[in-house]
Write a protein that holds these residues in place. Structure first.
Motif, PDB file in Angstrom:
ATOM      1  N   VAL A 183     124.805  70.179 -85.172  1.00  0.00           N
ATOM      2  CA  VAL A 183     123.400  70.587 -84.230  1.00  0.00           C
ATOM      3  C   VAL A 183     122.073  69.855 -84.609  1.00  0.00           C
ATOM      4  CG1 VAL A 183     122.069  72.336 -83.187  1.00  0.00           C
ATOM      5  CG2 VAL A 183     124.768  72.770 -83.682  1.00  0.00           C
ATOM      6  N   LEU A 184     121.918  70.154 -86.122  1.00  0.00           N
ATOM      7  CA  LEU A 184     120.505  69.392 -86.465  1.00  0.00           C
ATOM      8  C   LEU A 184     120.315  67.976 -86.371  1.00  0.00           C
ATOM      9  CD1 LEU A 184     119.670  71.874 -89.504  1.00  0.00           C
ATOM     10  CD2 LEU A 184     119.182  72.153 -87.256  1.00  0.00           C
ATOM     11  N   PRO A 185     121.546  67.223 -86.621  1.00  0.00           N
ATOM     12  CA  PRO A 185     121.112  65.710 -86.599  1.00  0.00           C
ATOM     13  C   PRO A 185     121.061  65.088 -85.300  1.00  0.00           C
ATOM     14  CG  PRO A 185     123.073  66.356 -88.219  1.00  0.00           C
ATOM     15  CD  PRO A 185     122.449  67.598 -87.486  1.00  0.00           C
ATOM     16  N   VAL A 186     121.904  65.820 -84.235  1.00  0.00           N
ATOM     17  CA  VAL A 186     121.853  65.333 -82.914  1.00  0.00           C
ATOM     18  C   VAL A 186     120.441  65.957 -82.027  1.00  0.00           C
ATOM     19  CG1 VAL A 186     124.179  65.111 -82.603  1.00  0.00           C
ATOM     20  CG2 VAL A 186     123.139  67.245 -81.898  1.00  0.00           C
ATOM     21  N   SER A 187     119.795  66.705 -83.021  1.00  0.00           N
ATOM     22  CA  SER A 187     118.646  67.254 -82.057  1.00  0.00           C
ATOM     23  C   SER A 187     117.321  66.881 -82.890  1.00  0.00           C
ATOM     24  CB  SER A 187     118.548  68.809 -82.162  1.00  0.00           C
ATOM     25  OG  SER A 187     119.675  69.456 -81.767  1.00  0.00           O
ATOM     26  N   TYR A 188     117.232  65.802 -83.730  1.00  0.00           N
ATOM     27  CA  TYR A 188     116.204  65.533 -84.422  1.00  0.00           C
ATOM     28  C   TYR A 188     114.763  65.283 -83.709  1.00  0.00           C
ATOM     29  CZ  TYR A 188     117.161  60.606 -83.127  1.00  0.00           C
ATOM     30  OH  TYR A 188     117.288  59.501 -82.601  1.00  0.00           O
ATOM     31  N   SER A 189     114.994  64.714 -82.457  1.00  0.00           N
ATOM     32  CA  SER A 189     113.849  64.386 -81.374  1.00  0.00           C
ATOM     33  C   SER A 189     113.044  65.743 -81.413  1.00  0.00           C
ATOM     34  CB  SER A 189     114.185  63.706 -80.186  1.00  0.00           C
ATOM     35  OG  SER A 189     114.580  62.594 -80.558  1.00  0.00           O
ATOM     36  N   GLY A 190     113.773  66.700 -80.788  1.00  0.00           N
ATOM     37  CA  GLY A 190     113.142  68.091 -80.439  1.00  0.00           C
ATOM     38  C   GLY A 190     112.732  68.706 -81.855  1.00  0.00           C
ATOM     39  N   GLY A 264     111.864  64.346 -77.391  1.00  0.00           N
ATOM     40  CA  GLY A 264     111.818  65.672 -77.458  1.00  0.00           C
ATOM     41  C   GLY A 264     111.657  66.803 -76.534  1.00  0.00           C
ATOM     42  N   LEU A 265     110.366  66.486 -75.752  1.00  0.00           N
ATOM     43  CA  LEU A 265     109.808  67.201 -74.879  1.00  0.00           C
ATOM     44  C   LEU A 265     110.743  66.980 -73.439  1.00  0.00           C
ATOM     45  CD1 LEU A 265     106.127  66.753 -74.931  1.00  0.00           C
ATOM     46  CD2 LEU A 265     107.520  68.680 -75.561  1.00  0.00           C
ATOM     47  N   THR A 266     111.281  65.811 -73.395  1.00  0.00           N
ATOM     48  CA  THR A 266     112.042  65.265 -72.242  1.00  0.00           C
ATOM     49  C   THR A 266     113.293  66.143 -72.377  1.00  0.00           C
ATOM     50  OG1 THR A 266     111.095  63.252 -72.022  1.00  0.00           O
ATOM     51  CG2 THR A 266     113.294  63.597 -70.886  1.00  0.00           C
ATOM     52  N   GLU A 267     114.064  66.159 -73.765  1.00  0.00           N
ATOM     53  CA  GLU A 267     115.269  66.661 -73.923  1.00  0.00           C
ATOM     54  C   GLU A 267     115.035  68.401 -73.493  1.00  0.00           C
ATOM     55  OE1 GLU A 267     116.787  66.402 -77.675  1.00  0.00           O
ATOM     56  OE2 GLU A 267     116.750  64.077 -77.648  1.00  0.00           O
TER      57      GLU A 267
END
Length: 272
Positions: A183-190, A264-267
């Motif tokens: 979860v954390l690696p694929v969510s780095y932008s957010g 991150g904001l787009t996701e």
């Protein structure tokens, strides 16, 4: 032809608006590079004899405040992420009865002005001896940063494909291992987006810093500039230099991580 003309007009309007918004920042920088004689004698849009003397004096004066702000800001980022990451993941992936109520309460915390929180925090912190401490200011700033990060990251986590998590479970990973390794690696932008906003909230905080510090032992940059204004009302170049020094770290971080903020904001806006 009409399309090109309309695009050109919109472009000019956009440039004009940006120029108007950025002109005060330009004027701050220009004034910081002038001597007081030039500022009061013959004000010009471009400094005739630029000097960095004001920066030398101001940096020495504000160095301790800058260090304090960096400690508090990075502390707020770390503490906020530790609290917000598992909270956002739980709200995104686990279904329970009062989830909508919890989200509403988190949203309400974003609507409460900081100044309304200062008195309760002051009373609590005075009893547990957290006034005039880095930890006290970190906790205070986190009261605004944590809900914001939770709201951003929850929608980011909701967009992670369930198949990805199921594959991790099949491989024998538990919930915690899946969270850390998948979860954390694929969510780095957010995560970067949330961390940057937490840094911005803390770096720019004035109300908590003013209320929760009663002596000179701990003074972040916002209070440093506030006191600087009272001491140097005639030295405008030093005042402007202090402003430039204060906004420089934030500007650098925003430029460096701009693409991650956008991503991150787009996701975080494609699913609710």
């Amino acid at each position: 032809m009409k399309k090109k003309l309309s695009k050109f007009i919109l472009f000019l309007i956009g440039i004009t608006i940006v120029a108007i918004l950025l002109f005060p920042v330009y004027w701050i920088i220009v004034t910081s590079l002038k001597s007081n004689n030039e500022i009061f004698g013959n004000p010009t849009i471009i400094p005739m004899e630029p000097t960095i003397e004001a920066y030398k004096i101001t940096f020495i004066e504000q160095l301790s405040h800058i260090k304090t702000s960096l400690i508090i800001s990075f502390g707020t980022v770390i503490f906020s992420l530790i609290i917000a990451l598992p909270t956002a993941y739980a709200l995104a992936k686990f279904r329970f009865k009062f989830i909508n109520l919890i989200l509403l309460l988190i949203l309400i915390t974003q609507m409460v002005p900081n100044i309304m929180m200062t008195t309760p925090l002051y009373l609590m912190f005075s009893k547990i001896h957290l006034l005039n401490t880095h930890i006290g200011l970190i906790l205070a700033d986190s009261t605004y940063a944590v809900p914001f990060i939770v709201l951003i990251l929850r929608t980011v986590f909701m967009n992670i494909p369930s198949e990805l998590l199921e594959a991790s479970y099949i491989d024998g990973a538990g919930e915690l291992k899946t969270f850390i390794r998948v979860v954390l690696p694929v969510s780095y932008s957010g995560i970067i987006t949330g961390a940057l906003f937490a840094f911005l909230f803390s770096w720019g905080d004035f109300i908590y810093a003013l209320t929760l510090t009663t002596d000179e032992s701990i003074r972040p940059i916002t209070l440093g500039i506030y006191n600087f204004i009272g001491q140097y009302t005639e030295n405008w170049n030093q005042l402007m230099a202090a402003s430039v020094i204060a906004i420089a770290p934030v500007t650098i971080l925003l430029i460096m991580f701009q693409k991650y903020i956008t991503a991150g904001l787009t996701e975080g806006s494609t699913k609710g």
